[in-house]
Design a protein around this motif. Structure first.
Motif, mmCIF file in Angstrom:
data_model
loop_
_atom_site.group_PDB
_atom_site.id
_atom_site.type_symbol
_atom_site.label_atom_id
_atom_site.label_comp_id
_atom_site.label_asym_id
_atom_site.label_seq_id
_atom_site.Cartn_x
_atom_site.Cartn_y
_atom_site.Cartn_z
ATOM 1 N N ASP B 166 -30.194 -120.342 -36.477
ATOM 2 C CA ASP B 166 -31.549 -119.956 -36.841
ATOM 3 C C ASP B 166 -31.612 -118.483 -37.559
ATOM 4 O O ASP B 166 -32.304 -118.304 -38.495
ATOM 5 N N GLU B 190 -23.446 -128.053 -43.090
ATOM 6 C CA GLU B 190 -24.283 -128.433 -42.154
ATOM 7 C C GLU B 190 -25.080 -127.361 -41.241
ATOM 8 O O GLU B 190 -23.895 -126.398 -40.967
ATOM 9 N N ARG B 192 -27.102 -125.743 -38.080
ATOM 10 C CA ARG B 192 -27.799 -126.250 -36.882
ATOM 11 C C ARG B 192 -28.900 -125.272 -36.629
ATOM 12 O O ARG B 192 -28.907 -124.112 -36.130
ATOM 13 N N ALA B 194 -33.729 -125.020 -37.632
ATOM 14 C CA ALA B 194 -34.910 -125.599 -37.698
ATOM 15 C C ALA B 194 -34.996 -126.317 -39.158
ATOM 16 O O ALA B 194 -34.468 -125.807 -40.099
ATOM 17 N N PRO B 195 -35.319 -127.568 -39.279
ATOM 18 C CA PRO B 195 -35.167 -128.329 -40.316
ATOM 19 C C PRO B 195 -35.890 -127.734 -41.454
ATOM 20 O O PRO B 195 -35.433 -127.679 -42.614
ATOM 21 N N HIS B 196 -37.221 -127.055 -41.108
ATOM 22 C CA HIS B 196 -37.822 -126.554 -42.376
ATOM 23 C C HIS B 196 -37.276 -125.347 -42.885
ATOM 24 O O HIS B 196 -37.333 -125.254 -44.117
ATOM 25 N N VAL B 198 -33.710 -124.910 -43.017
ATOM 26 C CA VAL B 198 -32.751 -125.248 -43.872
ATOM 27 C C VAL B 198 -33.153 -126.030 -45.129
ATOM 28 O O VAL B 198 -32.941 -125.727 -46.074
ATOM 29 N N ALA B 199 -34.281 -126.969 -45.065
ATOM 30 C CA ALA B 199 -34.839 -127.072 -46.350
ATOM 31 C C ALA B 199 -35.486 -126.088 -47.273
ATOM 32 O O ALA B 199 -34.832 -126.112 -48.444
ATOM 33 N N ARG B 202 -32.160 -124.716 -48.930
ATOM 34 C CA ARG B 202 -31.759 -125.445 -49.864
ATOM 35 C C ARG B 202 -32.469 -125.422 -51.400
ATOM 36 O O ARG B 202 -32.080 -125.331 -52.302
#
Ligand SMILES: Cc1cc2nc3c(=O)[nH]c(=O)nc-3n(C[C@H](O)[C@H](O)[C@H](O)COP(=O)(O)OP(=O)(O)OC[C@H]3O[C@@H](n4cnc5c(N)ncnc54)[C@H](O)[C@@H]3O)c2cc1C
Ligand code: FES
Lengths: 104, 345
Positions: B166, B190, B192, B194-196, B198-199, B202
């Motif tokens: 994070d 990859e 580890r 928070a998915p938002h 990571v998005a 990207r």
């Protein structure tokens, strides 16, 4: 069974019948493994390099171990967290090198 | 906060881990007001920093609870006592005043004076992991940073951020708009985090605003404390150099005993020996509870720390309220305690 641990170029031989994780077997034998989270796959300070001949013979990494390895340094294909390798009779002869970031 | 501003209170708790938090409750029931200091930017100690999502199965009457949930519930439980938190601050010194009270200073300049001190420092203070790269010390402060105190420091700089959690992602997102160029280096594709985040990272990579390199740091280049580039090694063993003048390594935190060692308390193997009646250290009025203390039979469990907090609070009461008589009461039936908890009928 016997296991071989290299620490800063020095070889150590451990004789054990334990089926505890490798980290605990090393620690009980006086190897200075940092292991600051006490074996709960949270700190990456029990990092070892498994001898190439043994890489496929130790139980495989879980996704949690792979993720925790992100907190280690100098990761190679044979990097493992020693608290996640349970000792077993078929690991008799296992050879590992204690990674520099795991020396306490 | 002004540098010399002095805060006076009944009790200062060093460490906001589960044991420090529960101590607020036990002390509060006995009419003691607490200030709590932690170097982390959040409360919860190991539970919140090392395993917020992992389940704990041995908290009495909570068959399963995650590290974060336990922390949240403790915060809810101690809310009636209105503890004051000083986060992002390290207690650096402890000295005894002539009037018998204790004075503590933090690295942020906060001065605290209390009648009782509770050391609930766990395995020590959380500090960033330092990559074991030769010569890294020489660059620290000018080119290598383990935290971001002021974002402006990084304006128009050529930055490399290393790590996949994070902190690495949050600072990638925050600093990318300021930086001249930002490269994120992580050992695998990859993350580890928070998915938002990571998005969002990207998207920045796709838009050409952040460079993502799947590799590890192999060495540093530069001179006179100023970085000029970072040597990378990918998983095929290929090496390359990324130009940069600032490196931010985010490989997580580790616990180091830190300033507690200089508090002048007896220490044994980096732990503070205490008695098992009052959990007092070698200095009367200074207590140690939770993972930081040691006594025969000690188990480093959260529940041990809770018990220690309850007993410690009895002796703390005698110091803070010497003229008052200590009463043993149950929360179930004492209207006095229920009033303090704000649940009186
Ligand atoms: C992965 C993992 C799983 C675990 N599972 C369990 C379990 O199932 N059951 C169980 O009972 N226990 C478990 N534990 C152990 C449990 O987390 C600890 O016993 C507990 O956190 C100790 O609480 P504490 O309040 O004493 O200290 P900590 O949680 O270590 O908190 C101490 C705090 O003090 C701060 N601090 C230290 N020095 C200073 C200073 N000078 N200035 C400012 N702040 C300072 C630190 O930053 C830290 O936040 C587990 C631990 C880990 C790592
Ligand atoms: S001891 Fe912490 S990850 Fe193995």
């Amino acid at each position: 069974m016997k296991i071989f641990v290299e620490v800063e170029g020095k070889q150590h031989e451990i004789e054990t019948t334990s089926e505890l994780p490798l980290m605990e077997v090393m620690r009980d034998a006086g190897i200075p493994v940092l292991a600051s989270c006490g074996g709960s796959c949270a700190c990456a300070t029990c990092h070892v390099y498994v001898d190439p001949a043994w890489v496929d013979r130790v139980p495989p990494k879980s996704p949690d171990e792979e993720a925790t390895l992100d907190g280690a340094f100098g990761i190679e294909y044979n990097s493992r967290l020693s608290c996640q390798i349970a000792m077993a009779p078929e690991l008799d002869g296992l050879k590992v090198i204690l990674a520099p970031d795991a020396i306490g | 906060m002004s540098e010399n501003h002095m805060i006076e209170t009944d009790v200062v708790i060093v460490g906001a881990g589960p044991c420090g938090l529960f101590a607020v409750f036990e002390l509060g029931l006995n009419d003691m007001k607490c200030h709590v200091v932690d170097i982390l930017d959040k409360v919860g100690g190991q539970c919140a920093e090392l395993y917020p999502e992992k389940p704990i199965y041995d908290i009495p009457a909570l068959p399963v609870v995650s590290g974060q949930e336990l922390t949240d519930r403790l915060m809810q439980q101690i809310e009636p006592f209105k503890p004051v938190f000083h986060l992002n601050q390290m207690v650096e010194s402890l000295t005894k005043l002539d009037d018998g009270r204790w004075k503590m200073m933090t690295d942020a300049g906060t001065n605290l004076v209390a009648k009782v001190v509770v050391i609930a420092a766990g395995g020590g203070s959380f500090v960033p992991k330092k990559p074991p790269i030769k010569g890294i010390d020489a660059y620290e402060g000018a080119s290598v940073f383990y935290s971001v105190r002021r974002m402006e420091t990084f304006r128009d700089r050529t930055i490399v951020i290393a790590g996949g959690g994070d902190s690495a992602l949050d600072w990638t997102l925050n600093l990318a708009p300021l930086a001249k160029k930002l490269t994120l280096v992580h050992r695998r594709d990859e993350f580890r985090a928070a998915p938002h985040s990571v998005a969002a990272m990207r998207e920045l990579v796709a838009a050409g605003k952040v460079d993502l390199r799947i590799a590890q740091i192999a060495g540093l280049e530069g001179e006179g404390g100023q970085l000029s580039g970072i040597q990378l090694k990918d998983d095929k063993g290929e090496t390359s150099v990324v130009q940069c003048d600032a490196l931010l390594p985010f490989y997580g935190l580790t616990m180091k005993l830190g300033p507690v060692a200089q508090f002048g308390l007896n220490l044994h193997e980096n732990l503070i020996p205490v008695d098992t009646e009052k959990f007092e250290t070698s200095e009367p009025g200074v207590f140690a509870i939770g993972d930081i203390n040691s006594y025969p039979g000690k188990l480093k469990l959260i529940l041990s720390g809770f018990h220690e907090a309850a007993l410690m609070a009895q002796q703390a009461f005698r110091i803070v309220h010497p003229d008052r008589k200590l009463r043993f009461q149950y929360t179930t039936s004492s209207s006095d305690l229920q009033q303090k908890l704000g649940v009186a009928a």
